[in-house]
Write a protein that holds these residues in place. Structure first.
Motif, PDB file in Angstrom:
ATOM      1  N   ARG A 138       7.035 -42.925   8.585  1.00 36.77           N
ATOM      2  CA  ARG A 138       7.112 -43.051  10.049  1.00 36.77           C
ATOM      3  C   ARG A 138       8.577 -43.166  10.473  1.00 36.77           C
ATOM      4  N   THR A 139       9.291 -42.063  10.368  1.00 34.15           N
ATOM      5  CA  THR A 139      10.672 -42.026  10.838  1.00 34.15           C
ATOM      6  C   THR A 139      10.692 -42.036  12.355  1.00 34.15           C
ATOM      7  N   GLU A 140      11.861 -42.276  12.924  1.00 36.47           N
ATOM      8  CA  GLU A 140      11.974 -42.207  14.382  1.00 36.47           C
ATOM      9  C   GLU A 140      11.577 -40.823  14.876  1.00 36.47           C
ATOM     10  N   ARG A 141      11.990 -39.796  14.161  1.00 38.78           N
ATOM     11  CA  ARG A 141      11.654 -38.424  14.529  1.00 38.78           C
ATOM     12  C   ARG A 141      10.136 -38.202  14.532  1.00 38.78           C
ATOM     13  N   PHE A 142       9.473 -38.658  13.463  1.00 43.30           N
ATOM     14  CA  PHE A 142       8.026 -38.500  13.353  1.00 43.30           C
ATOM     15  C   PHE A 142       7.318 -39.177  14.516  1.00 43.30           C
ATOM     16  N   LEU A 143       7.715 -40.407  14.834  1.00 45.33           N
ATOM     17  CA  LEU A 143       7.039 -41.163  15.893  1.00 45.33           C
ATOM     18  C   LEU A 143       7.280 -40.549  17.270  1.00 45.33           C
ATOM     19  N   LEU A 144       8.475 -40.042  17.513  1.00 43.76           N
ATOM     20  CA  LEU A 144       8.755 -39.420  18.808  1.00 43.76           C
ATOM     21  C   LEU A 144       7.905 -38.169  19.013  1.00 43.76           C
ATOM     22  N   GLU A 145       7.789 -37.349  17.980  1.00 45.17           N
ATOM     23  CA  GLU A 145       6.981 -36.133  18.120  1.00 45.17           C
ATOM     24  C   GLU A 145       5.495 -36.449  18.181  1.00 45.17           C
ATOM     25  N   ARG A 146       5.068 -37.476  17.455  1.00 42.45           N
ATOM     26  CA  ARG A 146       3.647 -37.854  17.525  1.00 42.45           C
ATOM     27  C   ARG A 146       3.300 -38.343  18.926  1.00 42.45           C
ATOM     28  N   ASP A 171       6.606 -49.367   1.808  1.00 37.09           N
ATOM     29  CA  ASP A 171       5.886 -50.324   0.971  1.00 37.09           C
ATOM     30  C   ASP A 171       5.299 -49.582  -0.237  1.00 37.09           C
ATOM     31  N   PRO A 172       5.596 -50.004  -1.475  1.00 38.21           N
ATOM     32  CA  PRO A 172       5.129 -49.249  -2.642  1.00 38.21           C
ATOM     33  C   PRO A 172       3.631 -49.348  -2.894  1.00 38.21           C
ATOM     34  N   VAL A 173       2.958 -50.287  -2.251  1.00 37.23           N
ATOM     35  CA  VAL A 173       1.515 -50.438  -2.442  1.00 37.23           C
ATOM     36  C   VAL A 173       0.747 -49.727  -1.336  1.00 37.23           C
ATOM     37  N   THR A 174       1.080 -50.012  -0.089  1.00 42.68           N
ATOM     38  CA  THR A 174       0.329 -49.443   1.035  1.00 42.68           C
ATOM     39  C   THR A 174       0.928 -48.127   1.538  1.00 42.68           C
ATOM     40  N   LEU A 175       2.192 -47.858   1.202  1.00 45.44           N
ATOM     41  CA  LEU A 175       2.970 -46.719   1.709  1.00 45.44           C
ATOM     42  C   LEU A 175       3.254 -46.826   3.203  1.00 45.44           C
ATOM     43  N   GLU A 176       3.117 -48.006   3.771  1.00 50.22           N
ATOM     44  CA  GLU A 176       3.493 -48.195   5.166  1.00 50.22           C
ATOM     45  C   GLU A 176       5.014 -48.219   5.285  1.00 50.22           C
TER      46      GLU A 176
END
Length: 493
Positions: free
Chosen positions: A88-96, A148-153
């Motif tokens: 969830r980069t800034e770029r990803f969130l802006l386009e979403r 996060d290495p477990v949840t990938l959040e």
């Protein structure tokens, strides 16, 4: 509303996947997963969510500019769980939020929607590494994102507690196994096409303990680096950038086959005045293999190609074509005397003909002499032609083991229509011999539009997989993979 991707993007195995997914307990369809494997195989994947709306879509944009996703395979007790999640980069969130593309071509802020001017363009899609208890997803055009290495959040941008002031940071930092320190850098550190390099030494706790700024002789890609006990090396690729070209709508990078090879060397805790630039005849330095010191000189091993290794993704400066199969890649050893008076290098030794990329070695041998290399390779003699007279869409069709001392190699070839993604090399134990481990990789079968996970014994690659696991969805080609031991992550203990 998402628009349908054009045929040149969706017409092959490598079309975008565009999903977050979790699969518990992958099916083992052949063999058995070794029970001593305990850890996480992670891979960075460029996967377009929205295709940029630009007058001319550059090939690098679709090949390497996609939104970053982390692909993770968790190994424990002979079982493997799978999870893939977008960073969830800034770029990803802006386009979403906008439900449309806002960012343009690869590393081209002039092609962006005005609403995202000055926003973080990185997609964190190239490599993943683990340091100071953090898993970091990185692309060299920006700072890493912690995942996060477990949840990938996604936990957010990582800048070493604010101490990294460069705008960029490499996807290929190096690590000293003895001290736990991480050595990284950013090129174009003050903005796209600048010659600025920021060099950092980061201790085992994640704190910057040394910083140096200097300028490269060219504005060009510095994708990888190498480390010895006393020096850091920066191989400059013949892939140059130019602000005027970028402003005019041209591609960020072009290949310049006339440019000499250039290697920057700085002492481990050196400053700008200590940097020395060495050069050699034109060639294309790819990923580094290893570096160490011997008899007062730097031994620097790198994969070197005799032409445009990024064709056709990166165009030739003079418009010269690169015919398929015309580029050869070697494992090359350079010897560099930092204290020598002349800048020209001549002590070059070819250790092997490779025709592959993405070398892996025993991590305990970093900064030290070593013998064994594992890498995906291409054997062009095994390429087959389909009914339309075209070769199967294969990038690397073998996994290979090179013994540099014996001068031998061992290959596993799964079939004419299979292509490998970047593998990970995992030692069988902490005291295992240098070549005694597992090679784990995703294999794509483009004609069947399916993928599988394979595990091989590195002492007998030609013997084929110890285990094959079915992946219920096709896997877009990822870039770099790495292994994280299970005992490094608290929640796995």
């Amino acid at each position: 509303m998402a628009k349908a991707f054009p045929a040149e993007v969706t017409g092959g195995m490598d079309e975008p996947c565009r999903f977050d997914i979790e699969v518990f307990d992958l099916e083992v369809v052949e063999g058995a997963v070794p029970t001593d494997l305990d850890g996480l195989l992670v891979q960075a994947v460029p996967d377009q969510v929205y295709l940029p709306e630009v007058p001319a879509l550059h090939p690098m944009t679709t090949a390497a500019g996609g939104d970053g996703a982390v692909r993770a395979f968790r190994f424990k007790d002979g079982c493997v769980d799978f999870r893939s999640r977008y960073v969830r980069t800034e770029r990803f969130l802006l386009e979403r939020q906008a439900r449309r593309p806002l960012f343009g071509n690869y590393r081209d802020p002039f092609s962006d929607d005005p609403s995202v001017a000055g926003k973080d363009r990185t997609t964190a899609n190239t490599a993943i590494y683990f340091h100071a208890g953090r898993m970091l997803a990185s692309k060299e055009d920006g700072l890493p994102y912690e995942v996060d290495p477990v949840t990938l959040e996604t936990r957010g941008v990582w800048n070493a507690h604010g101490d990294i002031t460069s705008l960029t940071f490499t996807a290929h930092p190096k690590f000293d196994p003895a001290t736990g320190e991480m050595f990284g850098f950013g090129y174009a550190a003050k903005g796209e096409t600048t010659r600025d390099i920021a060099y950092y030494v980061i201790d085992a706790a994640g704190k910057v303990i040394h910083e140096a700024w200097f300028e490269a002789p060219y504005s060009a890609m510095i994708h990888d680096c190498a480390l010895t006990e006393s020096y850091m090396l920066f191989p400059i690729m013949p892939v140059t950038s130019d602000l005027a070209r970028l402003e005019a709508g041209g591609p960020h990078f072009v290949y310049d086959g006339d440019m000499p090879q250039v290697f920057g060397v700085i002492p481990r805790f050196g400053n700008a005045a200590d940097v020395r630039w060495f050069q050699a005849p034109p060639a294309f330095p790819g990923h580094t293999v290893n570096a160490y010191e011997e008899d007062g000189t730097i031994v620097f091993d790198v994969y070197e190609s005799d032409g445009n290794a990024f064709a056709p993704v990166v165009p030739d400066k003079h418009g010269r074509p690169t015919p398929p199969g015309s580029v050869t890649t070697w494992h090359v050893r350079w010897r560099i005397d930092y204290h020598a008076t002349g800048p020209d290098l001549s002590d070059r030794e070819v250790l092997a003909v490779v025709n592959g990329e993405g070398p892996h070695i025993d991590p305990r041998r970093q900064l030290r002499p070593y013998r064994h290399v594992f890498v995906p390779t291409l054997d062009r003699s095994k390429l087959e032609i389909d009914e339309n007279g075209r070769p199967y869409p294969v990038m690397f069709n073998q996994l290979s083991h090179f013994d540099l001392v014996a001068g031998t190699r061992d290959d596993w070839f799964p079939g004419p229509a299979a292509t490998f993604q970047d593998p990970a090399y995992v030692l069988k134990s902490a005291d295992a011999a240098e070549a005694d481990g597992y090679l784990i990789a995703v294999v794509n079968w483009p004609l069947e539009r399916r993928s599988e996970l394979v595990i091989l014994d590195t002492l007998d690659l030609a013997g084929g997989p110890l285990a094959r696991l079915r992946l219920p969805v096709r896997m877009r080609l990822g870039i770099h993979s790495t292994w994280i031991d299970g005992d490094l992550v608290d929640s796995w203990r």
